[in-house]
Structure formats: C-alpha cells, structure tokens
Design an enzyme around this catalytic site. Sequence first.
Site, short mmCIF file in Angstrom:
data_model
loop_
_atom_site.label_atom_id
_atom_site.label_comp_id
_atom_site.label_asym_id
_atom_site.label_seq_id
_atom_site.Cartn_x
_atom_site.Cartn_y
_atom_site.Cartn_z
N ASP A 331 0.84 -1.19 0.00
CA ASP A 331 0.00 0.00 0.00
C ASP A 331 0.89 1.25 0.00
OD1 ASP A 331 -2.79 1.10 0.39
OD2 ASP A 331 -1.83 1.93 2.17
N GLU A 362 1.52 0.24 -4.95
CA GLU A 362 1.03 1.51 -5.49
C GLU A 362 2.21 2.49 -5.60
OE1 GLU A 362 -3.44 2.09 -3.82
OE2 GLU A 362 -1.88 2.08 -2.29
#
Length: 645
Positions: A331, A362
């Site tokens: 994340d 990400e």
Amino acid sequence: MRQQQAAALPAYTGRDLGASWQKDHTTFKLWAPTAAVVRILLYATGSDDEAGAQLLGSVVMQPSSQGIWQAVVEGDWQGTYYVYALQFADTEGEVLSADPYAKACGINGLRSMVIDMACAVPDGWAEDRRPAIAPHARAIWETHVADFSADPKSGVPEAWRGKFLGFTVEDTCLDGNPNKPTCLNYLKRLGVSHVQLMPMFDFGSTDESDPDGYNWGYDPVNYNVPEGAYSTDPWHGEVRVRECRAMIAAIHRAGLGVVMDVVYNHTYHADSWLERTVPGYYCRRTPDGSLTNGSGCGCDMASEHAMMRKYIVDSCLFWAREYHVDGFRFDLMALIDTETMNAVRAALDALPGGENILMYGEPWMGGGTCMAPGTRPSGKGALDVLDPRIGFFCDGTRDAIKGGVFDAKTPGYVNGGPYYGVRVLHAVNAWMDGADGFTPRAPGQVVQYVSAHDNYTLWDKLKLVAGRKNFAAADADLLAQNRMAAGIYLTCHGLPFLLSGEEFARTKRGNPNSYQGPLTLNRLDWQRAWKFRSLVEYYRGLLDIRSHYPELSGEEGESAPIMLALPGWLVGFVLEKSDGSGELAVFYNPEPTGMQVELPAGGWRYLSDGTTAQAMPYGNPCTGSVELAPTSVTILVRQTESEKT
C-alpha cells in the site's frame, strides 16, 4: 527525533526479536535503545474483561548490546499474554506497549501472546506448498476476507461466513445447485492464479468483539498477527493463527497463490507500539518535529531508518515462512524507500523458491512527506533502481480504458472517449516505450487493471459515465463496454489484476469509497454472479487464452507487439512468438458500430469475437478482412498447417 539522532542509535542484527517460546523457558527481546528501564507484565488473559483475568507477574529486563533489552523467563508460558512497561529518562511514569514483534495477541491486539507457532497449525499444514505458477499464467483477483463469503447465499456455514474459514469449505454452491459454484469452488474455475487479500493483519479500525464491525483494514496495529475479526474466536490468540493458515492452505489446494496486502507506510495511530518503544524513531517528522502525513492517515513510517527497514524486511520474511504467502502488495509503496524495497526482494529471493514470491505496489503517496536526504521513494520515478521484479499498479492503463477515477463522468476508450486509443496503444506494450514519462524494466513490472477496491467498481463507473442510476440492471451496451475493458488489459503485456466481482458486473450502487461498510454493500453477491454468468464465462475465456498464449504477457521473451495501421481510433496489433512458431492478431473497436479491417496475410480463426472467448480456435478461417463487432475486442490466431489440411 531528527534524522541524525535516529542514525546514531545502534541497530540490532539478529532475527529473534519478540517472545521466543521453548517448553521450559521463553526468551523476550525488545529493541528499545532509549529506554532507561523495561519490565514485562505477564497476564492470564488478553484483556481484563475475561474470566480468570489476573496479573501473573512482572519481570525486569536487562540491557544488552545493540539497544536490546532481554529476559529469560523459566517455565512453560505458552498462551500467556504480556505487555512491556517502559520508563524513559526524560519523561515521568511508565509507558505501556504491546510487543511490536508479537506473533499472536488477545482481543483487539492490546496484549501480546506467547505462542508456539508449531502448535497453531491446521491439519496437513506440514504438507502445504506454494503452487507452481508460470509467470505468463499469472492473474490477480483481489478480495476482502469478509466480503468473500458473507453472503447468506454463499453456501458457507453461518459461523464461518466472513471469516478465514469461509475459504476452506469445499464444493460451495448457490441454492444447492452444483452448477452454480460460489466462493473457492467458483474461484478455482475462473482461471485467475492468485487471490490478493485486503489487509488480514491485526488492524485497529474494528472492534473484534463486535460481529457487525467492518472495515477494509488499512489501519495496522500488530503487523505480524492475523486479524481477530476474521477468526471464530478473537479472545484466544492461537485461533486466529491456526485459522489464517487453514485459509491459505485451502487456497493452495485449489491451485492458487495468496498475495497479502501490506500497509507498512503508516500505523493506525502515530502512538503505535513501535513509537511507544522508541519514541520519535519510527515515524517521519519535519525539521520542527511535527509528524509528516504522506499516508493521509496522520503519520508515515521512516522506512529509511535502519530498524524500520529491518522491521519491514523481517515482517515480510515472517509471513512468507510462517504463513506460506505467495506475494506482497504494498500500500502507498512510494512512501517506502527503494533501498528497503530492494532489501525485501533480496531477502525473499534467498528463501527456497522465494524468487517466485510476487512483489508489487502503489507507486504513489497519499500526501507529502519528509524522507531523509538521498532517499528515493519507490514510485515510477525510481524504476531505474528498483528491482525489475518489483511491480507497480499502472493508473495510466486504468484511466485510458475506463476514464479517470476522480470524476465519475469522465469517459475512457471503451465508454465514449475513443481518442484515448492513443494511450491504449502504449499500454499494449506495458509502456515499455517510455511514453508516459517512465520506463519499466520488464513488462511483468506493470500491473494492468481497470478496477481495485479503491474508487468506483468498473460497472459503477460505466453506469455513471452513461448517466444511469439503476446499477442492478444488465444494460447490453454497458456489458459490451465491460467485456471490452477486460479484453484490453487481458491482452496487454504485463501482470493482469482485477477486483473480485468485476467479472460479474459488481456494483456498490455508486459508492466510491466503501471502506467502512456496511458489509451488505461490500460482500460478493453470488446470485449476481449467476445472473451475469455470460460475462463470467467471457472473463474465464480471456484468462484461458492468456494462459495458453504466453506471448500475451510479454514474460517469455517474445518480441514487442507489431502495431497495425488502422482507420480512426481502432487499435490493432500482431504478437509473434520469439521462435516465429505462431501469431495472434488483436483488434480493439471502441465504436458503437461494426468496423471492417484488413487482416495480415494468411488464414485466421477466432479466439474471441467480443462476446465469446476461448483458448480453442473456433469458426471458419478468415482471410483478407474481418468485421469487428461494435465495442469489442477481437482475438484471432493464425491458422496452422494441420488446420489447413
């Protein structure tokens, strides 16, 4: 704590932090170099609200080298709960903290638990193995543990719905009909290779004692402990460990890998166990001492500090070794520095078979931060130094296909913006031409997708662009757009990824951020999966095609796609194997009318006409030209000599 002060603290090089159980004693080790006194408080239960709750004793820890405090407590302490009580020279009183390195915990993670990991195993755990999955056959399907089986129609026993054990029930089906599979029975037929699970570590945004609590879980409390809300008994720490392993083993038996969504960029509160044990060290701060907020959640972690880097590496190794996970999705990966990400990759590679463990994340932040000078964030701008087997989500592909995620009405290539075909051209080759300001080092580094847990589901986005609010309705034109979106990213080079239920037009009724629930909005609707079974079958066919034709992934050394000169906003290309033994021709038609195109020389047969998709060629051979169906992806394979005869 300033960067230079953090660098001055001694770093620990061992891998035995936390509570290490043995039958006749337990060794406790804590890295707390700035503490003046540290005690262990031992408890009978994980909270004071349970029967038999009592303080069993207090043990003073002794300082050791490299900033370590250590104590050896004689006796069998399996199942005992504990916290640390720390005193610091510059503050009054004691600070209570659970163990940042805990392997198990009590209700809501407030007390750590001593555990013999070898005893918290499901039947057959010793035989559990990661499935062997060829790189070109990889396709990721993202889901949430509770969403997966919470539907009363899931076929899962009520006590296991929304739990780790919801994955372990075999042959689940809708209405008792074996032709209507649900849950893992459905998933193993779909054709994906890996299940990505949204955070399953212990997080703080739900009360584990509340059966109606719900959250996506991006709020870490105990990084190395499974979430208790997904267990059948959150009060006893060994249960969540055993049941999480049972889930992973069941997924492995189905031939699928497990990717763990990890959130090392921030903690639930800045006042975390890490910060309580070494105040000012683990979170990033500005020069004036205030917390940075690159996560958008109140803090972000200083991965460039030696012991935070070690924590991330050790944690990933722990999950890989003790839970046999097959991959990690990071994340807000840009909040983690490149040296740390490369260190994780190297550590995983050193495990038996570890080179097959996936890593991707990400390549962005949730806000600004304050990294140490010389530190590089793990975003698209650092692909030159990131290991090429660390992948990233490609928002360029996502937005080109379906439209921007931050404006509900912005169209993409498949739903009213055919001019985005210029960007789709570059997506086909996984942006390897550097057209978007970054250059991947390998096609498999690019995660190609159109939907994930964030933002609108693909179906809801198509509905909103079209100005329709009946999200349940099966609009024929939007189904064509859905099929086309899937057909594009599943024929692009790279690593394909989809949100669970995208393949049956999953809707959240236009809610773009359902992280707090309710579960009734988020859970997978298995009746809808049957209602939209023709769309499911189309996805299944595309996934089968991709598995049978490695050249679609770009993973096997095939040459780059040969782009065809086509009229208007049509996109077409030919893929040839590196040995010249076969060819695929792929065409994208975003127009609402059929379009005629010239074919390369030779005879061609269908793999997909935009409605039907399968790995086995079908239909009469095509030569000269072919008509592309409206809003469709057409896939053709060159006719072989044996087929000609």
